[in-house]
Design a protein around this motif. Structure first.
Motif, PDB file in Angstrom:
ATOM      1  N   ALA A 253       0.836  -1.208   0.000  1.00 41.00           N
ATOM      2  CA  ALA A 253       0.000   0.000   0.000  1.00 41.00           C
ATOM      3  C   ALA A 253       0.867   1.252   0.000  1.00 41.00           C
ATOM      4  O   ALA A 253       0.930   1.980   0.985  1.00 41.00           O
ATOM      5  N   PRO A 254       1.569   1.533  -1.087  1.00 41.98           N
ATOM      6  CA  PRO A 254       2.424   2.729  -1.142  1.00 41.98           C
ATOM      7  C   PRO A 254       1.586   3.990  -1.056  1.00 41.98           C
ATOM      8  O   PRO A 254       0.552   4.100  -1.712  1.00 41.98           O
ATOM      9  N   GLN A 255       2.040   4.932  -0.250  1.00 45.00           N
ATOM     10  CA  GLN A 255       1.260   6.140  -0.023  1.00 45.00           C
ATOM     11  C   GLN A 255       1.788   7.355  -0.776  1.00 45.00           C
ATOM     12  O   GLN A 255       1.063   8.318  -0.950  1.00 45.00           O
ATOM     13  N   HIS A 256       3.032   7.351  -1.170  1.00 52.02           N
ATOM     14  CA  HIS A 256       3.577   8.497  -1.897  1.00 52.02           C
ATOM     15  C   HIS A 256       3.493   8.237  -3.399  1.00 52.02           C
ATOM     16  O   HIS A 256       3.787   7.124  -3.856  1.00 52.02           O
ATOM     17  N   PRO A 257       3.102   9.220  -4.196  1.00 52.67           N
ATOM     18  CA  PRO A 257       3.021   9.013  -5.652  1.00 52.67           C
ATOM     19  C   PRO A 257       4.334   8.559  -6.269  1.00 52.67           C
ATOM     20  O   PRO A 257       4.334   7.799  -7.248  1.00 52.67           O
ATOM     21  N   TYR A 258       5.467   9.001  -5.717  1.00 54.00           N
ATOM     22  CA  TYR A 258       6.761   8.569  -6.245  1.00 54.00           C
ATOM     23  C   TYR A 258       6.979   7.080  -5.996  1.00 54.00           C
ATOM     24  O   TYR A 258       7.457   6.359  -6.880  1.00 54.00           O
ATOM     25  N   THR A 259       6.632   6.602  -4.801  1.00 53.69           N
ATOM     26  CA  THR A 259       6.762   5.176  -4.506  1.00 53.69           C
ATOM     27  C   THR A 259       5.898   4.354  -5.444  1.00 53.69           C
ATOM     28  O   THR A 259       6.323   3.323  -5.979  1.00 53.69           O
ATOM     29  N   ARG A 260       4.656   4.801  -5.674  1.00 54.25           N
ATOM     30  CA  ARG A 260       3.761   4.078  -6.582  1.00 54.25           C
ATOM     31  C   ARG A 260       4.331   4.062  -7.997  1.00 54.25           C
ATOM     32  O   ARG A 260       4.245   3.057  -8.710  1.00 54.25           O
ATOM     33  N   ALA A 261       4.926   5.179  -8.408  1.00 57.08           N
ATOM     34  CA  ALA A 261       5.507   5.243  -9.750  1.00 57.08           C
ATOM     35  C   ALA A 261       6.693   4.293  -9.877  1.00 57.08           C
ATOM     36  O   ALA A 261       6.867   3.635 -10.906  1.00 57.08           O
ATOM     37  N   LEU A 262       7.516   4.197  -8.832  1.00 56.43           N
ATOM     38  CA  LEU A 262       8.636   3.257  -8.859  1.00 56.43           C
ATOM     39  C   LEU A 262       8.140   1.823  -8.989  1.00 56.43           C
ATOM     40  O   LEU A 262       8.686   1.031  -9.756  1.00 56.43           O
ATOM     41  N   LEU A 263       7.101   1.491  -8.242  1.00 59.96           N
ATOM     42  CA  LEU A 263       6.585   0.129  -8.272  1.00 59.96           C
ATOM     43  C   LEU A 263       5.951  -0.203  -9.625  1.00 59.96           C
ATOM     44  O   LEU A 263       6.045  -1.336 -10.099  1.00 59.96           O
ATOM     45  N   ARG A 264       5.313   0.778 -10.246  1.00 56.42           N
ATOM     46  CA  ARG A 264       4.712   0.538 -11.562  1.00 56.42           C
ATOM     47  C   ARG A 264       5.771   0.348 -12.646  1.00 56.42           C
ATOM     48  O   ARG A 264       5.485  -0.190 -13.714  1.00 56.42           O
ATOM     49  N   SER A 265       6.978   0.809 -12.378  1.00 58.15           N
ATOM     50  CA  SER A 265       8.031   0.710 -13.388  1.00 58.15           C
ATOM     51  C   SER A 265       8.805  -0.595 -13.312  1.00 58.15           C
ATOM     52  O   SER A 265       9.730  -0.807 -14.100  1.00 58.15           O
ATOM     53  N   MET A 266       8.440  -1.480 -12.374  1.00 62.01           N
ATOM     54  CA  MET A 266       9.126  -2.769 -12.261  1.00 62.01           C
ATOM     55  C   MET A 266       8.149  -3.905 -12.536  1.00 62.01           C
ATOM     56  O   MET A 266       6.959  -3.805 -12.219  1.00 62.01           O
ATOM     57  N   PRO A 267       8.617  -4.979 -13.181  1.00 59.77           N
ATOM     58  CA  PRO A 267       7.711  -6.101 -13.478  1.00 59.77           C
ATOM     59  C   PRO A 267       7.291  -6.830 -12.215  1.00 59.77           C
ATOM     60  O   PRO A 267       8.032  -6.893 -11.233  1.00 59.77           O
ATOM     61  N   ARG A 268       6.062  -7.380 -12.237  1.00 64.17           N
ATOM     62  CA  ARG A 268       5.525  -8.109 -11.085  1.00 64.17           C
ATOM     63  C   ARG A 268       5.061  -9.488 -11.529  1.00 64.17           C
ATOM     64  O   ARG A 268       4.381  -9.638 -12.551  1.00 64.17           O
ATOM     65  N   LEU A 269       5.427 -10.493 -10.722  1.00 65.34           N
ATOM     66  CA  LEU A 269       5.052 -11.862 -11.062  1.00 65.34           C
ATOM     67  C   LEU A 269       3.548 -12.085 -10.962  1.00 65.34           C
ATOM     68  O   LEU A 269       3.002 -12.947 -11.655  1.00 65.34           O
ATOM     69  N   ASP A 270       2.879 -11.303 -10.093  1.00 65.48           N
ATOM     70  CA  ASP A 270       1.441 -11.499  -9.930  1.00 65.48           C
ATOM     71  C   ASP A 270       0.637 -10.759 -10.992  1.00 65.48           C
ATOM     72  O   ASP A 270      -0.588 -10.842 -11.022  1.00 65.48           O
ATOM     73  N   ARG A 271       1.328 -10.026 -11.884  1.00 65.60           N
ATOM     74  CA  ARG A 271       0.644  -9.311 -12.964  1.00 65.60           C
ATOM     75  C   ARG A 271       1.391  -9.539 -14.274  1.00 65.60           C
ATOM     76  O   ARG A 271       1.950  -8.605 -14.868  1.00 65.60           O
ATOM     77  N   PRO A 272       1.458 -10.780 -14.734  1.00 67.51           N
ATOM     78  CA  PRO A 272       2.215 -11.087 -15.958  1.00 67.51           C
ATOM     79  C   PRO A 272       1.630 -10.370 -17.170  1.00 67.51           C
ATOM     80  O   PRO A 272       0.419 -10.268 -17.331  1.00 67.51           O
TER      81      PRO A 272
END
Length: 334
Positions: A253-272
């Protein structure tokens, strides 16, 4: 009737209070780290993440006292409750290696090319503890074996150029462990290593943390390494803390927009198959700081207040802190 006694919280291995670092330039002092605070508990892996230029490596070097003379450092640094921010250079040299060890991101440059790897490990014990050379070399062999280097009895007499990149990184870790420090600072320890070797180094750090009970400060931009290794993390942007919290909470549950942006820029195994989203724009140049929130020119959530006022860190819950005007107290899906 037994009266309950409230015990004080345990003293953290490291406490950083309002750390500020600036460098002298022709235009005056340029702020690189601004008001960063965090604690690292005994046996904890604490990660500092962010893009290049966010100030994370500078913060680590300030803790170690490795910054050049033209740097200006202020704030509190407590190691096991002991003030290390205002000790002499001589006392700091005694401290380094004994209680705090450092692993740099460039193992080839960190090792002396003219001296065997084994002697460089042994030298740490000879200088800091007066260990006899023969005993120190025997311990160097043990440390190389501990870090997973095969044939350590032979490798102890080899030079850095005879080691692969992954082996050089293991040798640096062996050197850092020579005096069994309380805190190990690892600055991008898997840079330039392939995926397989990177995973091995991270697994090694995790097992050694458990074996020695030491705390680890991991400096990285690798979100995968943080997810694999860290207990808590600090997200830095433009020299300031954007978000601090338990790694599981921040990832869930990232709360800062920058943290969310970082997470969206990396691949996730649960969202192939999900498309990766890059962060638009570039981080601000330290010599030309942005008014208000430093992230607002790149932020999809930006409001008028963000352009005028820099947000203060707010405590949301369970030690989760975030510096954003629009931080929610409710979980947010990344």
């Amino acid at each position: 009737m037994t009266v309950g006694v409230t015990l004080p919280p345990p003293t953290p291995t490291l406490r950083v209070e309002d750390l500020n670092v600036s460098f002298r330039s022709r235009a005056g002092h340029v702020d690189i780290v601004r008001g960063v605070s965090f604690d690292i508990a005994k046996g904890e892996v604490f990660a500092i993440i962010g893009e290049s230029g966010s100030g994370k490596s500078t913060a680590a070097q300030a803790i170690m006292g490795l910054l050049p003379d033209h740097a200006r450092v202020s704030g509190g640094l407590l190691l096991g409750g002991e003030d290390i921010a205002h000790i002499s250079a001589r006392a700091r040299r005694r401290l380094l290696g004994q209680r705090i060890s450092f692993i740099s991101q460039d193992a080839l440059s960190a090792l002396n090319p003219c001296t065997t790897v084994g002697y460089q490990i042994a030298e740490v014990m000879m200088v800091h503890r007066g260990t006899p050379r023969r005993q120190a070399m025997e311990r160097a062999v043990e440390l190389l074996a501990l870090t997973g280097i095969s044939a350590p009895e032979e490798r102890v007499n080899h030079y850095p150029h005879q080691f692969s990149g992954g082996m050089r990184q293991r040798a640096l870790i062996a050197m850092a462990l020579a005096l069994e420090p309380e805190l190990l600072i690892a600055d991008e320890p898997t840079t330039a290593l392939d995926a397989t070797i990177k995973a091995q180094i991270l697994e090694l750090l995790s097992s050694l943390r458990a074996r020695f009970g030491m705390s680890v400060l991991l400096i990285t931009h690798d979100m995968g390494a943080v997810a694999r290794l860290a207990d808590r993390l600090l997200v830095m942007y433009a020299g300031k803390a954007a978000e601090v919290g338990q790694a599981t909470d921040v990832f869930a549950a990232p709360q800062h927009p920058y943290t969310r942006a970082l997470l969206r820029s990396m691949p996730r195994l649960d969202r192939p198959g999900e498309a990766l989203v890059s962060i638009p724009g570039s981080p601000p140049v330290p010599s030309n700081p942005v008014a208000g929130c430093a992230f607002h020119p790149r932020c999809e959530q930006m409001g008028e207040v963000c352009m005028r006022i820099a947000p203060e860190e707010a405590l949301l819950r369970d030690g989760h802190r975030v510096a954003c005007h629009f931080a929610s107290r409710e979980p947010t899906d990344a």
